[in-house]
Design a protein around this motif. Structure first.
Motif, PDB file in Angstrom:
ATOM      1  N   VAL A 224      17.987 -26.088  51.019  1.00 55.20           N
ATOM      2  CA  VAL A 224      16.657 -25.799  50.118  1.00 55.20           C
ATOM      3  C   VAL A 224      15.712 -25.882  51.078  1.00 55.20           C
ATOM      4  O   VAL A 224      15.564 -27.002  51.823  1.00 55.20           O
ATOM      5  N   ASN A 225      14.422 -25.122  51.091  1.00 55.59           N
ATOM      6  CA  ASN A 225      13.220 -25.411  51.700  1.00 55.59           C
ATOM      7  C   ASN A 225      11.987 -25.424  50.682  1.00 55.59           C
ATOM      8  O   ASN A 225      11.039 -25.733  51.518  1.00 55.59           O
ATOM      9  N   ALA A 226      12.088 -25.406  49.546  1.00 50.52           N
ATOM     10  CA  ALA A 226      11.051 -25.455  48.563  1.00 50.52           C
ATOM     11  C   ALA A 226      11.496 -26.102  47.352  1.00 50.52           C
ATOM     12  O   ALA A 226      12.635 -25.721  46.832  1.00 50.52           O
ATOM     13  N   VAL A 227      10.609 -26.866  46.665  1.00 51.88           N
ATOM     14  CA  VAL A 227      11.104 -27.395  45.280  1.00 51.88           C
ATOM     15  C   VAL A 227       9.795 -27.047  44.478  1.00 51.88           C
ATOM     16  O   VAL A 227       8.814 -27.730  44.807  1.00 51.88           O
ATOM     17  N   ARG A 228      10.095 -26.673  43.486  1.00 48.14           N
ATOM     18  CA  ARG A 228       8.925 -26.642  42.348  1.00 48.14           C
ATOM     19  C   ARG A 228       8.988 -27.444  41.311  1.00 48.14           C
ATOM     20  O   ARG A 228       9.895 -27.835  40.947  1.00 48.14           O
ATOM     21  N   GLY A 491      25.593 -22.795  39.271  1.00 47.63           N
ATOM     22  CA  GLY A 491      24.844 -23.427  40.545  1.00 47.63           C
ATOM     23  C   GLY A 491      25.519 -23.012  41.816  1.00 47.63           C
ATOM     24  O   GLY A 491      24.914 -22.770  42.759  1.00 47.63           O
ATOM     25  N   ILE A 492      26.979 -22.732  41.683  1.00 46.15           N
ATOM     26  CA  ILE A 492      27.768 -22.281  42.786  1.00 46.15           C
ATOM     27  C   ILE A 492      27.076 -21.352  43.595  1.00 46.15           C
ATOM     28  O   ILE A 492      27.103 -20.898  44.874  1.00 46.15           O
ATOM     29  N   GLY A 493      26.602 -20.220  42.687  1.00 43.48           N
ATOM     30  CA  GLY A 493      26.149 -18.970  43.403  1.00 43.48           C
ATOM     31  C   GLY A 493      24.891 -19.316  44.183  1.00 43.48           C
ATOM     32  O   GLY A 493      25.008 -18.509  45.294  1.00 43.48           O
ATOM     33  N   LEU A 494      23.934 -20.032  43.807  1.00 45.64           N
ATOM     34  CA  LEU A 494      22.793 -20.362  44.500  1.00 45.64           C
ATOM     35  C   LEU A 494      23.031 -21.052  45.584  1.00 45.64           C
ATOM     36  O   LEU A 494      22.902 -20.920  46.711  1.00 45.64           O
ATOM     37  N   ARG A 495      23.778 -22.228  45.518  1.00 44.84           N
ATOM     38  CA  ARG A 495      24.340 -23.229  46.432  1.00 44.84           C
ATOM     39  C   ARG A 495      25.005 -22.396  47.605  1.00 44.84           C
ATOM     40  O   ARG A 495      24.544 -22.454  48.936  1.00 44.84           O
ATOM     41  N   ASP A 496      26.039 -21.765  47.286  1.00 42.96           N
ATOM     42  CA  ASP A 496      26.800 -20.976  48.393  1.00 42.96           C
ATOM     43  C   ASP A 496      25.823 -19.852  49.174  1.00 42.96           C
ATOM     44  O   ASP A 496      26.084 -19.549  50.460  1.00 42.96           O
ATOM     45  N   LEU A 499      23.442 -21.664  51.617  1.00 39.52           N
ATOM     46  CA  LEU A 499      24.112 -22.152  52.665  1.00 39.52           C
ATOM     47  C   LEU A 499      24.666 -21.140  53.501  1.00 39.52           C
ATOM     48  O   LEU A 499      24.629 -21.494  54.873  1.00 39.52           O
ATOM     49  N   ALA A 500      24.850 -20.027  53.112  1.00 44.89           N
ATOM     50  CA  ALA A 500      25.463 -18.854  53.681  1.00 44.89           C
ATOM     51  C   ALA A 500      24.215 -18.416  54.546  1.00 44.89           C
ATOM     52  O   ALA A 500      24.406 -17.720  55.681  1.00 44.89           O
ATOM     53  N   LEU A 501      23.125 -18.516  54.307  1.00 43.30           N
ATOM     54  CA  LEU A 501      21.822 -17.808  55.096  1.00 43.30           C
ATOM     55  C   LEU A 501      21.645 -18.734  56.248  1.00 43.30           C
ATOM     56  O   LEU A 501      21.054 -18.360  57.328  1.00 43.30           O
ATOM     57  N   GLY A 502      22.227 -19.989  56.404  1.00 44.00           N
ATOM     58  CA  GLY A 502      22.391 -20.642  57.684  1.00 44.00           C
ATOM     59  C   GLY A 502      21.055 -21.412  57.814  1.00 44.00           C
ATOM     60  O   GLY A 502      20.173 -21.581  56.834  1.00 44.00           O
ATOM     61  N   ASP A 503      20.748 -21.989  59.080  1.00 48.31           N
ATOM     62  CA  ASP A 503      19.527 -22.914  59.156  1.00 48.31           C
ATOM     63  C   ASP A 503      18.301 -22.194  58.945  1.00 48.31           C
ATOM     64  O   ASP A 503      17.155 -22.813  58.947  1.00 48.31           O
ATOM     65  N   GLY A 504      18.365 -20.851  59.010  1.00 53.49           N
ATOM     66  CA  GLY A 504      17.163 -20.144  59.363  1.00 53.49           C
ATOM     67  C   GLY A 504      16.391 -20.255  57.894  1.00 53.49           C
ATOM     68  O   GLY A 504      15.126 -20.076  58.054  1.00 53.49           O
ATOM     69  N   SER A 505      17.103 -20.557  56.793  1.00 54.32           N
ATOM     70  CA  SER A 505      16.450 -20.588  55.335  1.00 54.32           C
ATOM     71  C   SER A 505      15.430 -21.765  55.343  1.00 54.32           C
ATOM     72  O   SER A 505      14.614 -21.924  54.784  1.00 54.32           O
TER      73      SER A 505
END
Length: 509
Positions: A224-228, A491-496, A499-505
């Protein structure tokens, strides 16, 4: 997003412990002792809770030590030419430097030992010294006081936002993209951390579940790179219907600390006005309560502008913080026509079907910018933020040029198909940054959010899942079963996916 039921709010007399505010910067404690050593008449806490170039927000908490009274009048002098411009929880007036605050209709009765807090906005020029003389019903409260804290204290406020260079990027708008200080495009990909909007008004805390370092690290571990962070305006402003343990300085300090912790883990904090004051009992009403205990159709002129003046002043020196003006507007459920709804949304005032005076999005943008804050601002559309069909036509003006559109979508909304997104979202995303501040579904699965993320990924747009809380995923919906990051089936959908986007996210790529 609506929330699962938790606790009912109960009314209570405000009984503030004076010492709890002493650690706050800009706070003056005035001990109530007389020169003759007689029993104290009152104790006063004066707080400057936030300050900007030509104005500030303050509050005065007075504890009554005399016999019970049915009415009260607080008096003090501003020593630096400050002038009250707006106030709440009291009838405020000013003549020259002399300020008077008389009780409101609902908070005049004070038993021995009871406290009451009243807040205000004021202007200042040059310096902003604190008052040193207070009276309650004519009796002096501040003889023999020592109002000034040690000016040589070198300890910084630990809740101040960190240097943005040490955490997430400083963001700004460039065309239809969010970019960092080097001009590199950034996407906001993350989660909502619900709780700060409802726990305080329901009277059992400030957050729902832990917000310690371990729990924030668990969020970051999903890539994750943002928290609302949803907020409650009555709790932030410290209005007297909120338990003082969860209001005013205690609440704002907790929020500042959470923002700092989010940034310490390299994530962008998005602070957002979620629940607000104003009685609405019309179509699709969430509650009949005048207080900020449910989602209202629009922010209100009485408190929402003061809220954003204070929040913007608090975070204006940290360009990594993003401001989300109002969670889910729905004036379209109250007004007869779409034109009236969009006009209400932008301009506020007396809106058809809404009984309180509305603060339009333009006035909230102005409230933020008047503090000098240049932070990115997100502005949601109609229909609980699911309708952006006329967002471009009615968008408020932003002198800083840092405005982005916000959108929410759940599988039970109206605009849930790719064809609707192409028709209503794509034109907006071509002009300004588009952030899906909430995405989710109540199926305990993730097939719908998979479609949303795919559409947004294809266009390099931002999105955040609702919500990082351990609720029933079919009622919340909730991403996790435990604050260690154990996901629900939804939540598995968002988490996976993250994570699949890689470090770029994490870099916003």
């Amino acid at each position: 997003m609506r929330h699962p039921p938790r606790f009912s709010r109960s009314s209570r007399l405000l009984t503030l412990l004076v010492g709890a505010a002493l650690a706050l910067a800009g706070t003056l404690f005035v001990p109530a002792v007389t020169a003759s050593g007689a029993a104290p008449v009152c104790s006063v806490v004066y707080e400057t809770t936030s300050e900007w170039d030509d104005g500030f927000q303050g509050s005065v908490t007075v504890t009554h030590h005399g016999p019970a009274t049915d009415a009260w009048t607080l008096g003090f002098d501003f020593p630096g030419g400050q002038e009250i411009t707006q106030g709440w929880n009291a009838q405020w007036s000013q003549s020259g430097s002399a300020v008077t605050a008389k009780n409101a209709a609902w908070n005049g009765a004070l038993d021995t030992g009871a406290s009451v807090t009243a807040g205000f906005l004021a202007s200042w020029s040059g310096t902003n010294p604190v008052p040193t003389s207070f009276t309650l019903n004519g009796a002096v409260c501040n003889e023999d006081d020592d109002p000034d804290p040690d000016p040589t204290d070198p300890d910084p406020d630990p809740t101040d936002p960190p240097d943005p260079e040490d955490g997430p990027p400083a963001l700004k708008v460039s065309g239809n993209q969010l970019v960092d200080s080097e001009g590199a495009p950034r996407r906001l990909l993350g989660v909502n951390r619900s709780g700060g909007e409802f726990a305080c008004v329901q009277g059992y805390g400030i957050f729902d579940g832990p917000v310690d370092d371990a729990s924030i690290q668990a969020i970051a571990d999903w890539n994750v790179n943002a928290v609302r962070i949803p907020l409650n305006e009555e709790c932030w402003l410290g209005l007297d219907n909120i338990d003082p343990r969860y209001a005013g300085g205690n609440y704002t300090t907790a929020i500042k600390d959470l923002v700092r912790r989010v940034e310490d883990h390299g994530m962008t904090p998005i602070v957002e006005l979620h629940w607000s004051w104003g009685q609405y009992t019309g179509n699709s009403s969430g509650c009949s309560d005048i207080h900020a205990s449910c989602q209202k159709p629009m922010p209100n002129a009485q408190y929402s502008k003061a809220f954003w003046s204070s929040v913007a002043s608090t975070f204006k020196d940290d360009p990594a913080v993003v401001f989300d003006l109002f969670n889910e507007p729905y004036p379209d459920r109250a007004t007869p026509t779409a034109e009236q709804a969009w006009t209400c949304w932008r301009d506020g005032g007396d809106c058809p079907g809404i009984t309180y005076e509305v603060a339009g999005m333009q006035s909230l943008v102005d409230a933020v910018r008047d503090t000098g804050a240049q932070n990115v601002i997100l502005v949601s559309g109609l229909a609980y933020s699911n309708d952006l069909s006329q967002w471009l036509s009615y968008a408020p003006s932003d002198p800083a040029g840092n405005l982005a559109a916000a959108w929410h979508v759940y599988n039970f909304n109206a605009c849930v198909s790719e064809s609707c997104w192409e028709q209503t979202l794509a034109p907006v995303a071509a002009q300004v940054p588009l952030v899906a501040g909430e995405i989710g579904e109540n199926t305990c699965g993730h097939s719908f959010v998979d479609r949303v993320m795919r559409w947004f990924d294809d266009r390099d747009l931002s999105y955040l899942g609702w919500t990082w809380n351990t609720w029933d995923c079919s009622a919340g919906p909730a991403l996790i079963r435990d604050y260690d990051g154990t996901p629900t089936a939804y939540g598995i959908g968002l988490r996976d996916h993250l994570l699949a986007l890689g470090d770029g996210s994490r870099d916003g790529a």
